[in-house]
Each structure stands twice: as C-alpha cells, then as structure tokens.
Design a protein around this motif. Structure first.
Motif, PDB file in Angstrom:
ATOM      1  N   GLY A  41      73.852  65.333  41.679  1.00 56.74           N
ATOM      2  CA  GLY A  41      73.020  64.963  40.550  1.00 56.74           C
ATOM      3  C   GLY A  41      72.117  66.104  40.138  1.00 56.74           C
ATOM      4  N   VAL A  42      71.993  66.304  38.831  1.00 57.50           N
ATOM      5  CA  VAL A  42      71.042  67.261  38.267  1.00 57.50           C
ATOM      6  C   VAL A  42      70.229  66.486  37.236  1.00 57.50           C
ATOM      7  N   TYR A  43      68.902  66.563  37.332  1.00 57.29           N
ATOM      8  CA  TYR A  43      68.042  65.691  36.542  1.00 57.29           C
ATOM      9  C   TYR A  43      66.891  66.468  35.911  1.00 57.29           C
ATOM     10  N   ARG A  44      66.324  65.845  34.865  1.00 57.58           N
ATOM     11  CA  ARG A  44      65.122  66.370  34.210  1.00 57.58           C
ATOM     12  C   ARG A  44      64.165  65.217  33.944  1.00 57.58           C
ATOM     13  N   THR A  45      62.884  65.506  34.066  1.00 57.03           N
ATOM     14  CA  THR A  45      61.858  64.577  33.626  1.00 57.03           C
ATOM     15  C   THR A  45      60.966  65.278  32.618  1.00 57.03           C
ATOM     16  N   ASP A  46      60.558  64.557  31.586  1.00 55.10           N
ATOM     17  CA  ASP A  46      59.622  65.086  30.596  1.00 55.10           C
ATOM     18  C   ASP A  46      58.285  64.358  30.640  1.00 55.10           C
ATOM     19  N   ASP A  47      58.127  63.494  31.640  1.00 58.47           N
ATOM     20  CA  ASP A  47      56.873  62.748  31.756  1.00 58.47           C
ATOM     21  C   ASP A  47      56.257  62.913  33.146  1.00 58.47           C
ATOM     22  N   GLY A  48      56.439  64.097  33.711  1.00 58.57           N
ATOM     23  CA  GLY A  48      55.780  64.420  34.964  1.00 58.57           C
ATOM     24  C   GLY A  48      56.374  63.781  36.194  1.00 58.57           C
ATOM     25  N   GLY A  49      57.546  63.158  36.079  1.00 53.82           N
ATOM     26  CA  GLY A  49      58.188  62.545  37.228  1.00 53.82           C
ATOM     27  C   GLY A  49      58.226  61.039  37.192  1.00 53.82           C
ATOM     28  N   ALA A  50      57.696  60.429  36.134  1.00 56.71           N
ATOM     29  CA  ALA A  50      57.728  58.969  36.045  1.00 56.71           C
ATOM     30  C   ALA A  50      59.155  58.455  35.871  1.00 56.71           C
ATOM     31  N   HIS A  51      59.984  59.202  35.124  1.00 54.54           N
ATOM     32  CA  HIS A  51      61.374  58.823  34.894  1.00 54.54           C
ATOM     33  C   HIS A  51      62.224  60.090  34.872  1.00 54.54           C
ATOM     34  N   TRP A  52      63.417  59.999  35.456  1.00 53.52           N
ATOM     35  CA  TRP A  52      64.347  61.125  35.496  1.00 53.52           C
ATOM     36  C   TRP A  52      65.628  60.755  34.750  1.00 53.52           C
ATOM     37  N   THR A  53      66.213  61.763  34.059  1.00 58.35           N
ATOM     38  CA  THR A  53      67.439  61.579  33.291  1.00 58.35           C
ATOM     39  C   THR A  53      68.466  62.607  33.737  1.00 58.35           C
TER      40      THR A  53
END
Length: 364
Positions: A229-241
């Motif tokens: 899995g490779v993921y990104r969050t744009d809300d500081g870690g609250a949700h990952w995509t």
C-alpha cells in the motif's frame, strides 16, 4: 554549481562517509567506521550553525550505542554505559536504534531516537543522553503492537514543523501515532490504511507501516509506504487515500518527498512481501509530481536487468540542492546518485556490505 554533498551510508558491517565535489560528479570515501557494527540509523544535524553526525551502531559484543562526531567523522564519541537506557521498571532493554531525528530549529539541542522494542526517546544535549517519552511506552495499545519481519520498532519520527507539541511517529507493527500536546497523550492515525494480514483488514492500529514522509512546507500532507500500500493524507493523518495506481507494485520500504515540492514523492517498488526483489530484476525509482495521481519510472543509468537487491526504508534519501539530489543504497552494497531529481543515475560505489540507511546533507 551547487555545494558539495555528504552521504552517511550505514551498512551491516559499518558506516561509510562519501563526499562529492560541488558538481556532484565525483565522490571521495571515508570508512569503514564501526567496522562489523550494524548501522541502521544515522543523521546529520546542521542546526545552530554546527554539524554533528549521529550514528546508531549495534555491536554483537558490546550491544547498541549512539555515536556522535563534531569533526566530520574524524573522531567519534560515545556515552559511558549507553546514551539510551530503558528505565528499570519497564523490564525492557535496548535492542537496536532504528531512527535518529534532530528536533526543530527552535530547539537546537533536541534529538529524538526510535528504538527496538518500540519506544521513543528524547535528548536535550544533541544526542549525548536520552530520556524515554514514557507516555507512548505506557500507551494501552502497546501490548498489542507486534513485530514486523525486521523487528518491533519505531522507525519514523516527524516532529511538528513549527509546533514543538506536535509529532508523528510510525512503527512496524502498530501503525502511525500522533500527539498534539507535547506527548501527554497519543492517538492512532491509521484510517484508510490496510492491514491485509489481520482478521480485520481495516483496524484502528496494528498496520505494518514501513515509512512515513512529508515536505515541511506542507505539514498536513503526509505519505506512507505500507506493507502493501502507498497512501497520502491531506488532513494531517485523519484520513488516508491510496495512491498506488500506476506503480508496478504497492510493496516496498522507502518513501521520500522533495524538500522543494510537496507534490513530488519517490518510492522504490519491490514485487511483494513474498518476493522482495525489484520487478523483473530491474531497479527502478518511481516519482510522482502530482502527489501520487500519476507516476513516472526513473531508469536512465540504472542496471537493465539482473538486479535482485532491495532498498530498505531509510536507504533512499533526498538532499536540499537545487535541482534536487536523490540517492539510494541497496542490499547488494550498491549506492546510486542522481543530481537531477532522478532523471538520470550514476553508480557512486559498489561492493559495500548490504546498505541499511543513507542520509544526505548539503555542505555549505
């Protein structure tokens, strides 16, 4: 013309230092330091106008230790009885130093260490002595954190960019944890990160996160290379995509972000957890310039086939030059360098012991 670059190259059998000319065309080598010691953590601390090299070395005879040098590696100092010691009431002992991370510019004496077993330590004297961050050790989840293939350890430490009370850490296994109150309390931050090997593949914690990276100019955006899995969050870690689409595999260990561009991220894919080799025997770095929406294979100058060594979680690094320099070391002892954001590569050295970590710094 840029400034020269220093590479710290930690291996299973010691530490090597490589220095480039200002054009980053030729390299000189110094080493081995700590011969026959396993070095899987190193750092270059350039805060407060001073340069200190830090290395976490493991001797099969003397055990683990943090070494420090203020003269570019000419001499090294260590702390009597060990810089990192677990409190007696924990019933634990230091097995390995997995991460060394300088703190904020506003706290020039602070250095953090991540260890095996999973614990976070803090130094206020630039790495000479450390004290355990007890709140993370005492977290109610700790007894359920498991061991990854390489051990049970904290391998990522990201201090708050401007806020000394904020921090993100990651461990294998256990996942990502964060504090916003100076370590008084810690909360898991793993929503959207999969743990396919668990009965519940979407747990609150327990993920085998391999590495977390960010650009300090956009601290709310972080990236994960996970155990598949490779993921990104744009809300500081609250949700990952997931951002793995377009890669030849979602398995690997390192992930790094360009210090000049928070949208530019690098990974080194391996086939799978059951086949830890580059796809097709071809070592390839992949870069995204749009935060993981699309990926580009970077291969010019790298071997075309017959390469079956992996790259570990801290063995891919990026310097602060412009254009950005990218470097990686592999388990077969090869170290490659790119001075143009990965567009082309050159072999810096080969035939070292298997490389466990690489750190870079621009020498002004």
């Amino acid at each position: 013309m840029t400034d020269a670059v220093l590479l710290m190259i930690g291996t299973r059998k010691g530490l090597w230092l490589a220095r480039s000319d200002p054009a980053r065309e030729t390299w000189s080598f110094d080493g081995p330091h700590f011969l026959m010691n396993e070095v899987i953590a190193c750092a270059v601390d350039q805060r407060d106008g001073k340069t200190r090299l830090l290395a976490g070395a493991m001797s099969n005879h003397f055990g683990p230790q943090v070494f420090r040098s203020d003269d570019g590696g000419a001499t090294w100092d260590e702390t009597a009885n060990g810089a990192i010691r677990f409190p007696e009431d924990t019933g634990a002992a230091l097995e390995q130093v997995w991460q060394l991370t300088p703190g904020l510019e506003s706290e020039p004496g602070v250095v953090y260490a991540g260890t095996q077993p999973s614990a976070l330590f803090r130094s206020t004297d630039r790495g000479e002595t450390f004290e355990m961050v007890r709140s993370l050790w005492d977290h109610p989840h700790r007894k359920q954190w498991g061991a990854g293939y390489g051990g049970q350890a904290i391998h990522t430490i990201l201090p708050g960019v401007t806020d000394p009370n904020a921090m993100t850490v990651a461990m294998s296994t256990g996942g990502v944890y964060q504090t916003e109150n100076g370590g008084q309390s810690w909360a898991p931050a793993n929503v959207g990160v999969k743990a396919y090997f668990l009965p519940d593949p979407w747990p609150e914690f327990g993920q085998c996160v391999h590495k977390v990276a960010r650009n300090p100019n956009r601290p709310e955006r972080l990236y994960i290379q996970n155990h598949h899995g490779v993921y990104r969050t744009d809300d500081g870690g609250a949700h990952w995509t997931s951002i793995a689409d377009g890669l030849p595999s979602d398995f690997g260990f390192p992930i790094a972000v360009d210090p000049h561009d928070p949208d530019s991220v690098y990974v080194f894919p391996l086939v799978a957890d059951s086949e830890r080799i580059p796809p097709g025997g071809k070592p390839r770095v992949w870069r995204s310039d749009d935060a993981g929406d699309t990926w580009t294979e970077l291969s010019k100058g790298l071997p075309e086939d017959g390469f079956y060594a992996g790259v570990m979680r801290d063995a891919l690094t990026i310097d602060g030059s412009d254009p950005t320099g990218v470097y990686f070391g592999s388990r077969d002892g090869s170290v490659f360098a790119s001075k143009d954001r990965g567009e082309s590569w050159a072999l810096v050295t080969g035939h070292l012991p298997d490389v466990m970590c690489v750190r870079s710094a621009v020498l002004s």
